[in-house]
Design a protein around this motif. Structure first.
Motif, PDB file in Angstrom:
ATOM      1  N   PRO A 103       0.748  -0.955  -0.004  1.00  0.00           N
ATOM      2  CA  PRO A 103      -0.177  -0.018   0.091  1.00  0.00           C
ATOM      3  C   PRO A 103       0.986   1.513  -0.038  1.00  0.00           C
ATOM      4  CG  PRO A 103       0.054  -0.983   2.016  1.00  0.00           C
ATOM      5  CD  PRO A 103       0.820  -1.931   1.402  1.00  0.00           C
ATOM      6  N   GLN A 104       1.267   1.615  -1.279  1.00  0.00           N
ATOM      7  CA  GLN A 104       2.401   2.793  -1.250  1.00  0.00           C
ATOM      8  C   GLN A 104       2.284   3.102  -2.853  1.00  0.00           C
ATOM      9  OE1 GLN A 104       6.178   1.300   0.007  1.00  0.00           O
ATOM     10  NE2 GLN A 104       6.577   0.499  -2.034  1.00  0.00           N
TER      11      GLN A 104
ATOM     12  N   SER B 193      -2.865  11.781  -3.803  1.00  0.00           N
ATOM     13  CA  SER B 193      -2.524  10.382  -4.006  1.00  0.00           C
ATOM     14  C   SER B 193      -3.805   9.406  -3.965  1.00  0.00           C
ATOM     15  CB  SER B 193      -1.652   9.641  -2.848  1.00  0.00           C
ATOM     16  OG  SER B 193      -1.707   8.199  -3.206  1.00  0.00           O
TER      17      SER B 193
ATOM     18  N   PRO C 273      -6.206   6.530  -2.840  1.00  0.00           N
ATOM     19  CA  PRO C 273      -6.212   5.663  -1.645  1.00  0.00           C
ATOM     20  C   PRO C 273      -5.103   4.490  -1.716  1.00  0.00           C
ATOM     21  CG  PRO C 273      -8.467   5.991  -2.188  1.00  0.00           C
ATOM     22  CD  PRO C 273      -7.604   6.342  -3.508  1.00  0.00           C
ATOM     23  N   VAL C 274      -4.373   4.207  -0.904  1.00  0.00           N
ATOM     24  CA  VAL C 274      -3.268   3.123  -1.261  1.00  0.00           C
ATOM     25  C   VAL C 274      -3.797   1.950  -0.998  1.00  0.00           C
ATOM     26  CG1 VAL C 274      -1.107   4.463  -0.500  1.00  0.00           C
ATOM     27  CG2 VAL C 274      -2.814   3.418   1.474  1.00  0.00           C
TER      28      VAL C 274
ATOM     29  N   ALA D  29       3.075   8.540  -0.873  1.00  0.00           N
ATOM     30  CA  ALA D  29       2.061   7.936  -0.246  1.00  0.00           C
ATOM     31  C   ALA D  29       2.488   6.691   0.418  1.00  0.00           C
ATOM     32  CB  ALA D  29       0.589   7.822  -0.869  1.00  0.00           C
ATOM     33  N   THR D  30       2.313   6.633   1.655  1.00  0.00           N
ATOM     34  CA  THR D  30       2.588   5.150   2.171  1.00  0.00           C
ATOM     35  C   THR D  30       1.445   5.050   3.348  1.00  0.00           C
ATOM     36  OG1 THR D  30       3.800   6.234   3.846  1.00  0.00           O
ATOM     37  CG2 THR D  30       5.055   5.236   1.935  1.00  0.00           C
ATOM     38  N   SER D  31       1.298   3.525   4.037  1.00  0.00           N
ATOM     39  CA  SER D  31       0.444   3.448   5.039  1.00  0.00           C
ATOM     40  C   SER D  31       1.308   2.566   6.109  1.00  0.00           C
ATOM     41  CB  SER D  31      -0.892   2.532   4.417  1.00  0.00           C
ATOM     42  OG  SER D  31      -1.528   2.278   5.621  1.00  0.00           O
TER      43      SER D  31
ATOM     44  N   ASP E 157      -4.665   4.171   7.441  1.00  0.00           N
ATOM     45  CA  ASP E 157      -3.743   5.537   7.639  1.00  0.00           C
ATOM     46  C   ASP E 157      -3.149   5.713   6.520  1.00  0.00           C
ATOM     47  OD1 ASP E 157      -0.941   4.541   8.188  1.00  0.00           O
ATOM     48  OD2 ASP E 157      -2.035   3.198   9.253  1.00  0.00           O
ATOM     49  N   GLU E 158      -3.173   6.738   5.890  1.00  0.00           N
ATOM     50  CA  GLU E 158      -2.100   7.147   4.939  1.00  0.00           C
ATOM     51  C   GLU E 158      -1.511   8.534   5.077  1.00  0.00           C
ATOM     52  OE1 GLU E 158      -4.217   6.688   1.161  1.00  0.00           O
ATOM     53  OE2 GLU E 158      -2.983   8.123  -0.068  1.00  0.00           O
TER      54      GLU E 158
ATOM     55  N   GLN F  51       1.119  11.227   3.407  1.00  0.00           N
ATOM     56  CA  GLN F  51       1.699  11.700   2.222  1.00  0.00           C
ATOM     57  C   GLN F  51       2.770  12.840   2.270  1.00  0.00           C
ATOM     58  OE1 GLN F  51      -1.440  12.429  -0.995  1.00  0.00           O
ATOM     59  NE2 GLN F  51      -2.773  11.292   0.230  1.00  0.00           N
TER      60      GLN F  51
ATOM     61  N   ARG G 261      -1.443  13.593   6.910  1.00  0.00           N
ATOM     62  CA  ARG G 261      -1.747  12.252   7.613  1.00  0.00           C
ATOM     63  C   ARG G 261      -3.134  12.230   7.710  1.00  0.00           C
ATOM     64  NH1 ARG G 261       1.304   9.115  12.539  1.00  0.00           N
ATOM     65  NH2 ARG G 261       2.324   8.592  10.603  1.00  0.00           N
TER      66      ARG G 261
END
Length: 300
Positions: A198-199, A228, A230-231, A263-265, A274-275, A277, A291
Motif C-alpha cells: 500500500p504505497q 494520491s 487511496p493506497v 504516499a504510504t501506510s 492510515d495514509e 503523504q 496524515r
C-alpha cells in the motif's frame, strides 16, 4: 454506482489553456457580516477540482486556508506575514462544485502562533471544518534531512503514467484538468491489474500563473498533500474511501517545478487505514505533509 461529472470538449479545452485555474479556488470575496468577530467570504470551486463526482478534499482545505489567511491579514496586519502551517480538517458532508461560503473566526493572536477556524458552508450547512495554525514558514536550510525522495526523479520519468484519456485515472481525477498529474507506474500496480504494497508515488505541477503566485503555489502544495489515490487500491480494495480526519502541514513555499508526492501506510485494517503523504519540490525539499485516517473501501 459512481456518477461521473461530464465536461464538454470546448469547455475542457478552455480549461487546459487556462494558466491560473487554482488561483480561482483561492480567490475569496468578502461578504457582509453581522458579527465583527466573524469573517464571511464567498468562494467558488470549479467542477474540475473533483475526483469522480466529489469535490477533492485537499482543494477544500486550500480554499479554506485562503479564506483564513485573508481574514488574518485584514484583522491583524501585524501578523500578515504568517501563513497556515498546520490544518486539522473534519469533513461533515460532501459539497457540490460551485459557490461556497467560508465563515472564519480567530481563536488566538500571538507573536509566534495564531489560531483561526474556518467553516466551509453550502446551502446553509457547514460541510467542512478546519482549525488552522498560523506561524512563519521555514525559510532556512534544514539542519538535518532524511533522503525522503530516494530514487524518485524530480520529474515524471518514462514509466510515469500521465492522467489523460489513455489512463483510467485521468477519467476519474478531474484535478488533472487544472494541473499536470502523472503516477509512478512501477508503484501503482493496481493499474496493471496486479497487487502490491500500500504505497504510491505521483508527480503534480500547477499551471504557470498558479506556480508563479507565491501564495497560490503554497496553497497548491497543501492541496497536493491529498492527491494520491487511496493506497488500498494496491491491495485490490477499490471504491470511495471517506476521510475520517485529515491533518496537513505546510513547511515552506515550493520551488517552481514538479512536486513529488509519496504516499504510504502503516496499517490497512478491515474497517479503516492510515495514509501519510509527503510532498517534495524540485529541489528535494519537503514542502508539505499530511496524515489521514480513512474508512476502507467496502466494494471489491
Amino acid at each position: 454506482m459512481t456518477t461521473e461529472l461530464t465536461v464538454d470538449v470546448e469547455t475542457s479545452a478552455a480549461r487546459l489553456a487556462d494558466d491560473a485555474p487554482f488561483s480561482r479556488v483561492c480567490a475569496v470575496t468578502a461578504l457582509p457580516s453581522d458579527d465583527p468577530a466573524v469573517g464571511r467570504f464567498l468562494g467558488d470551486i470549479d467542477p474540475i477540482w473533483t475526483i469522480g463526482p466529489k469535490v477533492h478534499g485537499g482543494t477544500m482545505v486550500a480554499g479554506s486556508a485562503a479564506a483564513a489567511t485573508e481574514w488574518l491579514r485584514r484583522t491583524a496586519p501585524g501578523q500578515s506575514a504568517m501563513f497556515p502551517i498546520a490544518a486539522s480538517t473534519d469533513f461533515l458532508g460532501a459539497p457540490d462544485p460551485g459557490e461556497v461560503e467560508y465563515e472564519v473566526r480567530t481563536r488566538k493572536l500571538g507573536r509566534q502562533i495564531c489560531l483561526v477556524d474556518a467553516n466551509l458552508i453550502q446551502n446553509g450547512r457547514t460541510l467542512v471544518h478546519t482549525a488552522f495554525t498560523f506561524s512563519h514558514l521555514d525559510d532556512t536550510e534544514p539542519a538535518w534531512s532524511a533522503d525522503h525522495a530516494a530514487d524518485m526523479p524530480a520529474e515524471p520519468d518514462p514509466r510515469a503514467l500521465h492522467y489523460d484519456s489513455s489512463n483510467p485515472m485521468g477519467e476519474m481525477v478531474h484535478v488533472a484538468q487544472g494541473s499536470s498529474v502523472a503516477i509512478d507506474g512501477k508503484w501503482a500496480r493496481f493499474i496493471r491489474g496486479k497487487q502490491g504494497d500500500p504505497q504510491l508515488r505521483l508527480w503534480i505541477r500547477p499551471r504557470p500563473a498558479d506556480e508563479q503566485n507565491p501564495d497560490v503555489a503554497a496553497y497548491f502544495a497543501m492541496m497536493a498533500a491529498d492527491m494520491s489515490p487511496p493506497v488500498p487500491f494496491n491491495l485490490g480494495r477499490f471504491g470511495w474511501s471517506p476521510t475520517v480526519q485529515l491533518t496537513t502541514y505546510l513547511r515552506r513555499r515550493p520551488a517552481p517545478g514538479w512536486l513529488r508526492v509519496i504516499a504510504t501506510s502503516r496499517e490497512v485494517g478491515g474497517r479503516m487505514f492510515d495514509e501519510d503523504q509527503l510532498v517534495i519540490d524540485s529541489t528535494g525539499a519537503i514542502v508539505a505533509q499530511s496524515r489521514q485516517l480513512a474508512l476502507i473501501p467496502q466494494s471489491q
